[in-house]
Structure formats: C-alpha cells, structure tokens
Design an enzyme around this catalytic site. Structure first.
Site, PDB file in Angstrom:
ATOM      1  CD  GLN A 266     -33.128 -10.380 -35.185  1.00  0.00           C
ATOM      2  OE1 GLN A 266     -32.696 -10.537 -33.604  1.00  0.00           O
ATOM      3  NE2 GLN A 266     -33.757  -8.689 -35.301  1.00  0.00           N
TER       4      GLN A 266
ATOM      5  CG  HIS B 261     -40.190  -7.281 -31.659  1.00  0.00           C
ATOM      6  ND1 HIS B 261     -39.782  -7.862 -30.548  1.00  0.00           N
ATOM      7  CD2 HIS B 261     -39.903  -7.095 -32.224  1.00  0.00           C
ATOM      8  CE1 HIS B 261     -38.290  -8.845 -30.924  1.00  0.00           C
ATOM      9  NE2 HIS B 261     -38.768  -8.671 -32.277  1.00  0.00           N
TER      10      HIS B 261
HETATM   11  P1  GDP Z   1     -42.201  -9.230 -34.970  1.00  0.00           P
HETATM   12  O1  GDP Z   1     -40.957  -8.392 -35.361  1.00  0.00           O
HETATM   13  O2  GDP Z   1     -42.575 -10.461 -34.917  1.00  0.00           O
HETATM   14  O3  GDP Z   1     -42.559  -8.115 -34.011  1.00  0.00           O
HETATM   15  O4  GDP Z   1     -43.466  -7.774 -35.603  1.00  0.00           O
HETATM   16  P2  GDP Z   1     -43.675  -6.990 -36.286  1.00  0.00           P
HETATM   17  O5  GDP Z   1     -44.124  -5.840 -35.525  1.00  0.00           O
HETATM   18  O6  GDP Z   1     -42.254  -6.735 -36.808  1.00  0.00           O
HETATM   19  O7  GDP Z   1     -44.644  -7.145 -37.673  1.00  0.00           O
HETATM   20  C1  GDP Z   1     -45.943  -8.110 -37.615  1.00  0.00           C
HETATM   21  C2  GDP Z   1     -46.912  -6.736 -37.791  1.00  0.00           C
HETATM   22  O8  GDP Z   1     -48.208  -7.329 -37.715  1.00  0.00           O
HETATM   23  C3  GDP Z   1     -47.166  -5.482 -36.674  1.00  0.00           C
HETATM   24  O9  GDP Z   1     -47.564  -4.687 -37.922  1.00  0.00           O
HETATM   25  C4  GDP Z   1     -48.660  -6.008 -36.139  1.00  0.00           C
HETATM   26  O10 GDP Z   1     -48.919  -4.782 -35.471  1.00  0.00           O
HETATM   27  C5  GDP Z   1     -49.381  -6.989 -37.056  1.00  0.00           C
HETATM   28  N1  GDP Z   1     -50.063  -7.719 -36.827  1.00  0.00           N
HETATM   29  C6  GDP Z   1     -49.848  -8.582 -35.914  1.00  0.00           C
HETATM   30  N2  GDP Z   1     -50.304  -9.902 -35.561  1.00  0.00           N
HETATM   31  C7  GDP Z   1     -51.699  -9.493 -36.122  1.00  0.00           C
HETATM   32  C8  GDP Z   1     -53.059 -10.050 -36.860  1.00  0.00           C
HETATM   33  O11 GDP Z   1     -52.898 -11.282 -36.354  1.00  0.00           O
HETATM   34  N3  GDP Z   1     -53.529  -9.752 -37.997  1.00  0.00           N
HETATM   35  C9  GDP Z   1     -52.703  -8.042 -38.269  1.00  0.00           C
HETATM   36  N4  GDP Z   1     -53.998  -7.443 -39.054  1.00  0.00           N
HETATM   37  N5  GDP Z   1     -51.920  -7.611 -37.647  1.00  0.00           N
HETATM   38  C10 GDP Z   1     -51.022  -8.284 -37.033  1.00  0.00           C
HETATM   39  P1  IMO Z   2     -37.722  -9.028 -36.059  1.00  0.00           P
HETATM   40  O1  IMO Z   2     -37.171  -9.075 -34.711  1.00  0.00           O
HETATM   41  C1  IMO Z   2     -37.088  -9.643 -40.177  1.00  0.00           C
HETATM   42  C2  IMO Z   2     -33.087  -9.673 -41.471  1.00  0.00           C
HETATM   43  C3  IMO Z   2     -32.325  -8.509 -42.225  1.00  0.00           C
HETATM   44  C4  IMO Z   2     -31.345  -8.711 -43.693  1.00  0.00           C
HETATM   45  C5  IMO Z   2     -30.985  -9.987 -42.609  1.00  0.00           C
HETATM   46  C6  IMO Z   2     -29.585 -10.097 -41.742  1.00  0.00           C
HETATM   47  O2  IMO Z   2     -38.547  -7.886 -36.414  1.00  0.00           O
HETATM   48  O3  IMO Z   2     -38.836 -10.061 -36.260  1.00  0.00           O
HETATM   49  P2  IMO Z   2     -28.639  -8.095 -40.186  1.00  0.00           P
HETATM   50  O4  IMO Z   2     -29.263  -6.708 -39.958  1.00  0.00           O
HETATM   51  O5  IMO Z   2     -29.391  -8.953 -38.818  1.00  0.00           O
HETATM   52  O6  IMO Z   2     -27.497  -8.325 -40.146  1.00  0.00           O
HETATM   53  O7  IMO Z   2     -30.206  -9.073 -40.991  1.00  0.00           O
HETATM   54  O8  IMO Z   2     -31.613 -10.789 -41.504  1.00  0.00           O
HETATM   55  N1  IMO Z   2     -33.433  -8.986 -40.367  1.00  0.00           N
HETATM   56  C7  IMO Z   2     -34.865  -8.961 -39.867  1.00  0.00           C
HETATM   57  N2  IMO Z   2     -36.112  -9.792 -40.906  1.00  0.00           N
HETATM   58  N3  IMO Z   2     -37.638  -8.848 -39.264  1.00  0.00           N
HETATM   59  C8  IMO Z   2     -36.103  -8.811 -38.302  1.00  0.00           C
HETATM   60  O9  IMO Z   2     -36.628  -8.437 -36.526  1.00  0.00           O
HETATM   61  C9  IMO Z   2     -35.125  -8.754 -38.732  1.00  0.00           C
HETATM   62  N4  IMO Z   2     -33.762  -9.052 -38.002  1.00  0.00           N
HETATM   63  C10 IMO Z   2     -32.636  -8.970 -39.190  1.00  0.00           C
HETATM   64  O10 IMO Z   2     -33.283  -8.016 -43.776  1.00  0.00           O
HETATM   65  O11 IMO Z   2     -32.620 -10.497 -44.515  1.00  0.00           O
HETATM   66 MG    MG Z   3     -40.535  -7.138 -36.867  1.00  0.00          MG
END
Ligand code: GDP
Ligand code: IMO
Ligand code: MG
Length: 427
Positions: free
Chosen positions: A226, A41
């Site tokens: 997830q 995150h």
């Molecule tokens: P999460 O796992 O749901 O918390 O999301 P991640 O952090 O894995 O991926 C979301 C990505 O999108 C991160 O690099 C954030 O900084 C970015 N992000 C989130 N909201 C926005 C948005 O509104 N615009 C842009 N450009 N980036 C965003």
């Molecule tokens: P956040 O919280 C995106 C995907 C993995 C794989 C499947 C199973 O950042 O959104 P695992 O290691 O959990 O057994 O993998 O789930 N996966 C995610 N994909 N964001 C995640 O978390 C994920 N956590 C697991 O890529 O396809």
């Molecule tokens: Mg993520």
C-alpha cells in the site's frame, strides 16, 4: 551492510515490487510487514511477469530469505495458490518463512468486507472501494483480540476452538445485522486445517530471524505494501486501508526496533494514481488523464480496476517525506510522461478562502476546500524506455526530475524508465 525500508509515497502501485526485486539481488532478507493480498506487486524479468500479492518481491532469488511478518494478514488459500503458481514456474519458495503471530483471513472476513461496503454505500452513497479481500475485517478482529493466527492455523486443537468461538460470533453478526448467510463452521475448520498442514513448514519467528540477520551484518529490505496516503492514521481517512503502510509500520509489523533501519526509500510515480474511492486533488477526469492511464497501463494488479490518474502532487510527497522520514525517493514511470508537451506539478493547495497550504491538510473537510496550485514544466518527447544512464536522459526530463527534487525537499536516487529489472537509473 545496511537495512532499507522501501515504501509507497502516494496511493499505491508506485512500482514498489520492481524496486524491491532489483534491490533484492544484493539483499540477504526481504520482509513484508503490513497489508495482505490487497497488495499487487509486479516484477518483470525479461518476458516473464510475476504478480505477487503475499509473497515478498525477493522470492525470485533462491538465496534471499523471504519473510512475512506478524503485521501481515494472510489468506492461506491465496498464499498456497501463489506458492503453487511459482513452483510451476520453477521457483521453489523454499526461502519463505511466515511469522507465527500473523493473523489469518477467514471466509467471514471476505464476506463482511463485502457486506459492510454494501451497507456503507446504501447508508451514505459512498464506500471505501476496498479490494474485497477481507483486509479491514481481519485487522478489526486482531484489534478486538479475537483473531485466528498462523500458530492457531497450524495447531488443529487451537483452530477448532477458535473457529467455533469466533465463527459463532461472526455468524450472529452476519445473520442478525446483515441478514446474510451463516458459515458451516465444521466445513471452515476442515478447510483451514488442511491449509495449516500445508503451511506449517513455513511457520517461524520473523522477529528473531530479522534481528539475527541484522546482527550478522546482512542486508535486510523491508518491503512496504500500500502507501502513505492509504495509512490508517496519516492517509485520507476513512478512504484508507486498515494497516500502517508508513515506514514505522516496518518496525511494528516485523518486530524490530527503529535503530535497525539505515535508510527509507519512498517509491513514487512521475504522476499520481489511485484505485478505490476518496479524495485525489490532482485527478484528471479528461483526455490527458485517460492518456496517462492508457500509456502507463494503469489497471489494478489485484482487482483489474482502472486506476484514477492525475498530475504529480508535491504536497502529498512532502507529507510522505515527513511521516516516513524519507532519505531518498525512487521515481518510476518517467518513460510514461514522454510526449506530453506540458507537464503540470502541484506545488501547493489553495483553499476557497484564498489561503495557500504547503502541508497536506489534516481533515477531509479541509481538503475538500482545496484546489491544486500548478506549475507548468516543459515536457520531453524522446522515448526513454530502458534508459540506464542519467547522462542519456533528455535535458528537459532532467529538469523535470530536478524540479521534483526541489519541491519534494528530498533527493531522487532512483529513476524508473520501464517495467523491467534493468529499466532503472541509480544516481
Ligand atoms: P506496486 O504495487 O507498487 O508494486 O506497483 P504495481 O505493480 O501495482 O504497479 C506498477 C506498474 O508499473 C507495474 O505494471 C510495473 O510493471 C510498472 N512499472 C514500474 N516501474 C515502471 C517504470 O519505470 N516504467 C513503466 N513503464 N512501468 C513501470
Ligand atoms: P499495493 O501494495 C493501491 C486501496 C483500495 C481501497 C483502499 C482500502 O499494490 O500498492 P482494502 O482492501 O485495503 O481495505 O482497501 O485501499 N488499496 C490499494 N490501492 N495499491 C494497493 O496495494 C492497495 N491496497 C489497498 O483500492 O481504496
Ligand atoms: Mg500494486
């Protein structure tokens, strides 16, 4: 004060971390209830970028209690590393508590994750594409009732017994089934005992803390990890994770009742992404898909893998609205779509025998027979990065948002216009 569940509506990485961080400014408690360090995150505060795997996304606020619930699987080495990294950056993590019931990821879980993935790939040519963090094997042991929990980690006499018993069984499986290298159980015990000594000060009863906070009318946020389509029951099984990322998981993984939840906010992107293997009906394996990936910086926070990209899919969104009982949506990354002359949205699926499906199919067999039905919407050119006011958005962007609301049958209450804490519009 109300309590809110914030969960992913697609295949993960929708920007949950950003939304939680923003909402945590006004919250007393943030609690993680499922998954482990498969999650990544991102929280962006000015020029500082924090990539959180186990620490709740409220950790930057010293007065917000950050809880890791019993439904989370904890890799102690990763958690200690994350705490230490945060401390180096001036964040004390004194506001962290971990439920004594949370299951611990052992080294054999990570190893078995890799071995079973290799076995599946050899046997069927396709595996799940897990993050390799030992998540599935750890939840398997929990369900088999042979897991090692936070309480055991912090009590050397329990830990010793369990490392011996469970470890011997795991070594047998590793050696006899997979022909792998067994673990030196004395070494594992010593390593994990040391983790327990460092983590014991965080151990608590998260169910009690959350309930007490709620009774005192405090604001509680449940941080999903997830996403809906990765749910073990309601996702694209078997290409899913091993826990319940859906809203109901917030209750099960924290130890609170459903009546304590006032609102459920589903976080999505203005398009769709997926990491790992499995079906993805609106996937774009072309120049447009690559462009979305580059513009959106779509590379995994946990594994660095390029994310698969595709158009917004209202079928999966309606599925998410239903299984989570969403009260509203937060749609991030509207800024990433500016510059595309035409935006496509999948409104339904068409089966190869001509039926139109409004609901997400139950089985992968049926899903394989489906192709997306697209509606084309005029794109917007303006750069909207950092836009903070709904009125400032270009008319065509507003029209896109309005059409998503109609198709998803859910109001969009939050709009993301950039990665930063302030790059958001609350409606
Ligand atoms: P999460 O796992 O749901 O918390 O999301 P991640 O952090 O894995 O991926 C979301 C990505 O999108 C991160 O690099 C954030 O900084 C970015 N992000 C989130 N909201 C926005 C948005 O509104 N615009 C842009 N450009 N980036 C965003
Ligand atoms: P956040 O919280 C995106 C995907 C993995 C794989 C499947 C199973 O950042 O959104 P695992 O290691 O959990 O057994 O993998 O789930 N996966 C995610 N994909 N964001 C995640 O978390 C994920 N956590 C697991 O890529 O396809
Ligand atoms: Mg993520």
């Amino acid at each position: 004060m109300s309590s809110s569940v914030i969960i992913g509506t697609q295949w993960g990485d929708e920007g949950k971390g950003k939304i939680i961080d923003i909402m945590a400014a006004k919250a007393d408690v943030v609690v993680r209830s499922s998954g482990g360090n498969n999650a990544g995150h991102t929280v962006v505060h000015g020029s500082e970028v924090y990539k959180l795997h186990l620490l709740p996304s409220g950790i930057l606020y010293p007065n917000t209690l950050c809880l890791i619930g019993s439904g989370v699987v904890v890799d102690p080495a990763v958690l200690l590393e994350e705490i230490s990294e945060m401390q180096k950056r001036g964040i004390s993590c004194e506001n962290l508590r971990i439920d004594a019931r949370a299951d611990i990821i052992m080294p054999w879980h990570r190893y078995l994750d890799k071995l079973t993935e290799e076995f599946k790939a050899k046997q069927t040519g396709v595996n799940v594409g897990t993050t390799g963090r030992g998540i599935g094997p750890c939840y398997t042991d929990k369900d088999e009732r042979i897991g090692i929990r936070m309480y055991d980690l912090c009590h050397p006499e329990c830990l010793k017994k369990l490392v011996k018993n469970t470890g011997e069984l795991k070594n047998l499986i590793i050696e006899k089934v997979y022909g792998g290298e067994p673990f030196d159980l004395d070494k594992v015990y010593e390593e994990y005992k040391a983790y327990g000594e460092k983590l014991v000060k965080y151990m608590d009863d998260v169910s009690v803390i959350t309930f007490e906070a709620w009774k005192e009318n405090k604001k509680v946020l449940f941080e999903g990890a997830q996403a809906t389509l990765l749910d073990i029951d309601f996702g694209t099984y078997p290409f899913v994770t091993s826990s319940h990322p859906i809203a109901g998981g917030a209750c099960v993984g924290t130890g609170i009742g459903p009546k304590m939840i006032d609102e459920v906010i589903g976080v999505g992107k203005s398009y769709t992404t997926r990491v790992g293997n499995g079906p993805f009906p609106t996937e774009l394996n072309d120049k447009t898909g690559a462009e979305i990936r580059e513009r959106g910086g779509e590379y995994g926070v946990t594994t660095g893998r390029p994310r698969r990209t595709g158009w917004f899919d209202a079928v999966i969104m309606r599925h998410a609205v239903r299984v989570n009982g969403l009260t509203s949506l937060a749609i991030n990354k509207l800024d990433t779509l500016s510059g595309f002359p035409v935006l496509k949205v999948c409104t339904a699926y068409k089966t190869n025998d001509g039926r139109i499906l409004k609901d997400f199919p139950v089985t992968l067999d049926e899903l394989e027979k489906c192709s997306p039905v697209y509606e084309e919407i005029e794109g917007y050119d303006e750069n909207i990065v950092g836009c903070r006011n709904y009125g400032e958005l270009p008319e065509k962007c507003k029209a896109y948002i309005a059409r998503l609301e109609e198709l998803c049958e859910c109001p969009i209450s939050i709009i993301g216009t950039g990665p930063g804490r302030d790059d958001v519009i609350f409606r």
